[in-house]
Design a protein around this motif. Structure first.
Motif, PDB file in Angstrom:
ATOM      1  N   MET A 176      33.935  -5.910 109.422  1.00 54.19           N
ATOM      2  CA  MET A 176      34.695  -7.235 109.814  1.00 54.19           C
ATOM      3  C   MET A 176      35.492  -7.289 108.504  1.00 54.19           C
ATOM      4  SD  MET A 176      32.066  -9.183 112.090  1.00 54.19           S
ATOM      5  CE  MET A 176      33.079 -10.728 112.319  1.00 54.19           C
ATOM      6  N   ASP A 177      34.743  -7.351 107.222  1.00 53.61           N
ATOM      7  CA  ASP A 177      35.073  -8.023 105.809  1.00 53.61           C
ATOM      8  C   ASP A 177      36.352  -6.772 105.519  1.00 53.61           C
ATOM      9  OD1 ASP A 177      33.733 -10.238 105.961  1.00 53.61           O
ATOM     10  OD2 ASP A 177      31.995  -9.387 104.728  1.00 53.61           O
ATOM     11  N   GLN A 178      35.921  -5.574 105.762  1.00 57.92           N
ATOM     12  CA  GLN A 178      36.948  -4.357 105.237  1.00 57.92           C
ATOM     13  C   GLN A 178      38.215  -4.592 106.035  1.00 57.92           C
ATOM     14  OE1 GLN A 178      37.003  -2.156 103.361  1.00 57.92           O
ATOM     15  NE2 GLN A 178      38.407  -0.836 103.727  1.00 57.92           N
ATOM     16  N   MET A 208      27.406  -3.414 119.597  1.00 61.92           N
ATOM     17  CA  MET A 208      26.124  -3.121 118.916  1.00 61.92           C
ATOM     18  C   MET A 208      25.248  -2.690 119.749  1.00 61.92           C
ATOM     19  SD  MET A 208      25.511  -6.495 116.341  1.00 61.92           S
ATOM     20  CE  MET A 208      24.077  -5.750 115.792  1.00 61.92           C
ATOM     21  N   TYR A 209      24.228  -1.706 119.141  1.00 59.95           N
ATOM     22  CA  TYR A 209      23.157  -1.468 120.000  1.00 59.95           C
ATOM     23  C   TYR A 209      21.964  -2.590 119.476  1.00 59.95           C
ATOM     24  CZ  TYR A 209      25.125   2.591 122.273  1.00 59.95           C
ATOM     25  OH  TYR A 209      26.208   3.507 123.176  1.00 59.95           O
ATOM     26  N   LEU A 210      21.682  -3.399 119.983  1.00 61.13           N
ATOM     27  CA  LEU A 210      20.635  -4.339 119.539  1.00 61.13           C
ATOM     28  C   LEU A 210      19.429  -3.658 118.974  1.00 61.13           C
ATOM     29  CD1 LEU A 210      21.433  -7.406 122.047  1.00 61.13           C
ATOM     30  CD2 LEU A 210      21.894  -7.268 119.737  1.00 61.13           C
ATOM     31  N   SER A 254      24.552  -6.666 109.180  1.00 58.99           N
ATOM     32  CA  SER A 254      24.966  -6.537 107.912  1.00 58.99           C
ATOM     33  C   SER A 254      26.230  -5.577 107.944  1.00 58.99           C
ATOM     34  CB  SER A 254      24.130  -6.103 106.733  1.00 58.99           C
ATOM     35  OG  SER A 254      23.593  -4.920 106.953  1.00 58.99           O
ATOM     36  N   ARG A 255      26.126  -4.336 108.857  1.00 62.95           N
ATOM     37  CA  ARG A 255      27.094  -3.443 108.760  1.00 62.95           C
ATOM     38  C   ARG A 255      28.217  -3.887 109.508  1.00 62.95           C
ATOM     39  NH1 ARG A 255      25.313   1.771 107.657  1.00 62.95           N
ATOM     40  NH2 ARG A 255      27.429   2.126 107.631  1.00 62.95           N
ATOM     41  N   ARG A 280      26.341  12.496 119.232  1.00 60.48           N
ATOM     42  CA  ARG A 280      27.200  12.110 117.965  1.00 60.48           C
ATOM     43  C   ARG A 280      26.227  11.363 117.052  1.00 60.48           C
ATOM     44  NH1 ARG A 280      30.601   8.567 121.727  1.00 60.48           N
ATOM     45  NH2 ARG A 280      29.447   9.822 123.169  1.00 60.48           N
ATOM     46  N   PRO A 281      26.608  11.315 115.794  1.00 63.45           N
ATOM     47  CA  PRO A 281      25.623  10.639 114.887  1.00 63.45           C
ATOM     48  C   PRO A 281      25.583   9.154 115.000  1.00 63.45           C
ATOM     49  CG  PRO A 281      27.834  11.374 113.496  1.00 63.45           C
ATOM     50  CD  PRO A 281      27.963  11.818 115.202  1.00 63.45           C
ATOM     51  N   ILE A 282      24.496   8.789 114.879  1.00 56.73           N
ATOM     52  CA  ILE A 282      24.140   7.399 114.918  1.00 56.73           C
ATOM     53  C   ILE A 282      23.444   6.900 113.663  1.00 56.73           C
ATOM     54  CG2 ILE A 282      22.242   7.476 116.429  1.00 56.73           C
ATOM     55  CD1 ILE A 282      22.789   4.729 117.487  1.00 56.73           C
ATOM     56  N   GLY A 283      24.141   5.664 113.102  1.00 55.76           N
ATOM     57  CA  GLY A 283      23.695   5.275 111.890  1.00 55.76           C
ATOM     58  C   GLY A 283      23.523   3.872 111.988  1.00 55.76           C
ATOM     59  N   SER A 284      23.224   3.145 111.000  1.00 54.83           N
ATOM     60  CA  SER A 284      22.625   1.597 110.887  1.00 54.83           C
ATOM     61  C   SER A 284      23.999   0.724 111.338  1.00 54.83           C
ATOM     62  CB  SER A 284      22.173   1.133 109.713  1.00 54.83           C
ATOM     63  OG  SER A 284      22.989   0.999 108.639  1.00 54.83           O
ATOM     64  N   GLU A 285      25.232   1.475 111.252  1.00 55.36           N
ATOM     65  CA  GLU A 285      26.443   0.819 111.543  1.00 55.36           C
ATOM     66  C   GLU A 285      26.430   0.439 113.105  1.00 55.36           C
ATOM     67  OE1 GLU A 285      26.217   3.660 110.663  1.00 55.36           O
ATOM     68  OE2 GLU A 285      27.496   5.165 112.147  1.00 55.36           O
ATOM     69  N   PHE A 286      25.704   1.335 113.952  1.00 49.96           N
ATOM     70  CA  PHE A 286      25.452   0.686 115.254  1.00 49.96           C
ATOM     71  C   PHE A 286      24.468  -0.443 115.603  1.00 49.96           C
ATOM     72  CE2 PHE A 286      27.477   4.811 115.587  1.00 49.96           C
ATOM     73  CZ  PHE A 286      28.150   4.790 117.106  1.00 49.96           C
TER      74      PHE A 286
END
Lengths: 352, 352
Positions: free
Chosen positions: A71-73, A12-14, A65-66, A55-61
């Protein structure tokens, strides 16, 4: 039935770190573009002035919750989350120790709120090595932290930097893992115009391999047999090259490293993630390493699938898919051990 | 009973080449010292002004009788001999094509006089790529030559040098092997004061891995599916990293190499020596590569045992010992295939 999974290599990037990257005017940084934010972390990328640099960075970084959605997926019960490269390498020495402590507190808070789904590897201010033993001691007191992540380049002088000796001693004494991870890569000038492919496939694994070899040859693992090194990306190349390394060290008439055992002996002290990407490599790793010291990992959120953002959290990612396919070729006992049993024991945790 | 062996990775400095090295005042060269001749071939060694710079070189590097003595000592029936690095890389372009032809004739003569014990891989004048297809055609007409050896660095611009395209085409058309071997290594500056150990264990294998990856990514192996590449030192690191390379190429959003298959597909076209030094690596190699394309090798006369010259020819050398130990862990069928069967078929030869 699918085995539960513990993911020991997931980043993660905090949020505090993301804010820092957004403020910066040079690599590493996050820039806003019409088509979304871009993460620019590699030295070569800074020279690329195009809107598609990095590279694209979205909130998955950076959003918990992402991470949990990923993890659930993928059936991941527990993740041991680490900050992603280049960590705080670029921070002014005077500011680095306090930032490290803040980021470690941030990660502890996130893990504490996760109902046992998340644990953490903290960061150290390597530019101030004399502060690191104390920070390690503080980390050991945080209930959800299990160790630290450290870049293979150290503070630019390798991990065999003599000033790092207190880090190894403290980590061993405190029973904290040290997760060794590459960032800068080596060989760039030899493979121009290859995107990120060869830097990540070869340059990263070569960087790790050199760093760990030097830790061994300079005697760090002989002096600290209790030190728990976790080596990224299935050990880079070392599980394959260990026999050659032993032979080259033994037969080198120009240098005596003064070790009491061959290098592979010290590699057997190490832990490895199972991010091997194909069965022949995972088979070599399991044949080489202590079977209790190999643990599943994903490298999330890097290597994202080629899908649009709206379906990302419902898509199977390539790294877990490919690494689970490799794992499925192992014996049932090895599969269980790598999937979660080794992780439960290593980190003293229970499945949530 | 021990299996017969065919050694596909074994070097000589031909007498004509040794004479050339003795005349030279800079690396690569042979210098005479009170305690015997020294071979100085690595760039770093030139700066070492001590009398122990480089490594000892005795007649085991250049006399046929010593090669045969080594073969007899280790049960090697047939050797496919190649010139050792750095080949003729340093020769003036105007002189290189004639020298290559002379060295290839020299090697043919030695093999022709060996009663079926020796075959050869020739050399090319890479500094004059436009001459190489013709020399390959000449080599194909020499009864004991089976291909060429080529340095991973090419003429300093890598093996994906566009001017080398006629080499790949000619080698494929003529059914000649191309033995890819490192010399310069990479990463030197990252591991100072490590003798030759890390340069040989890591730097060499990384050099080969980058070179072969570039041949694949630039489409050379897609354009020339019949090209027989023999990759030194158990493929460097590629049999271990092949899955990661596939994944990094497939998931790199910044670069499309335009290949119809993943990189590992083209690696499966390649041949590998079995110089893996430990069973986990050899197991990975046999699990990854086409089982008919792995062949025993020794890397003689490098990595000599720590004994005095007078007993050298009666001593077991470490590389064959370690690589035979790794081989002994394989199934009987795989042992036979790697020891000699694959070599007999590959080179169209009979046991003498």
């Amino acid at each position: 039935m699918a085995l539960p999974l513990i993911d020991v290599h997931t980043h993660m990037y905090l949020p505090r770190y993301v804010a820092l990257l957004r403020e910066r005017q040079q690599v590493p940084r996050i820039v806003s573009r019409a088509k979304g934010d871009r993460l620019i972390i590699l030295p070569d990328e800074e020279a690329d002035g195009s809107t598609s640099a990095g590279r694209p960075i979205g909130s998955e970084f950076y959003e918990v919750s992402r991470k949990l959605a990923f993890m659930d997926q993928h059936g991941i019960a527990v993740s041991v989350v680490s900050s992603a490269n280049p960590w705080i390498d670029f921070v002014e020495p005077a500011e680095a120790p306090a930032l490290a402590a803040q980021l470690n507190e941030d990660l502890e808070s996130i893990c504490a709120a996760s109902n046992g789904r998340l644990y953490g590897f903290g960061v150290l201010a390597l530019q101030r090595p004399e502060t690191c033993a104390a920070e390690l001691k503080r980390i050991a007191g945080l209930p959800h932290m299990r160790g630290i992540i450290i870049g293979s380049a150290g503070r630019g002088r390798g991990l065999d930097d003599p000033d790092f000796e207190p880090i190894w001693k403290a980590a061993a004494d405190l029973d904290l893992f040290v997760f060794i991870h590459p960032h800068y890569g080596i060989g760039h000038s030899l493979f121009p115009d290859t995107g990120h492919a060869l830097l990540l496939a070869l340059g990263f694994t070569f960087e790790t391999s050199i760093a760990v070899s030097l830790l061994i040859l300079r005697g760090v693992l002989e002096r600290h047999p209790a030190l728990k090194l976790l080596i990224a990306h299935a050990g880079g190349t070392l599980p394959y090259l260990a026999g050659r390394l032993d032979s080259c060290v033994k037969n080198d008439i120009s240098k005596d490293f003064g070790l009491s055992k061959p290098p592979s002996h010290y590699l057997h002290q190490c832990w490895f993630d199972a991010i091997a990407y194909h069965a022949p490599a995972l088979a070599a790793l399991t044949a080489f390493a202590d079977p209790a010291k190999i643990m599943f990992g994903t490298d999330h959120p890097f290597f994202r699938p080629h899908v649009t953002d709206d379906v990302l959290d419902k898509t199977t990612w390539p790294s877990p898919e490919e690494n689970l396919a490799a794992l499925s070729a192992m014996s049932p006992e090895v599969q269980k051990a790598i999937a979660y049993e080794n992780g439960l024991k290593a980190f003293g945790i229970a499945l949530p």
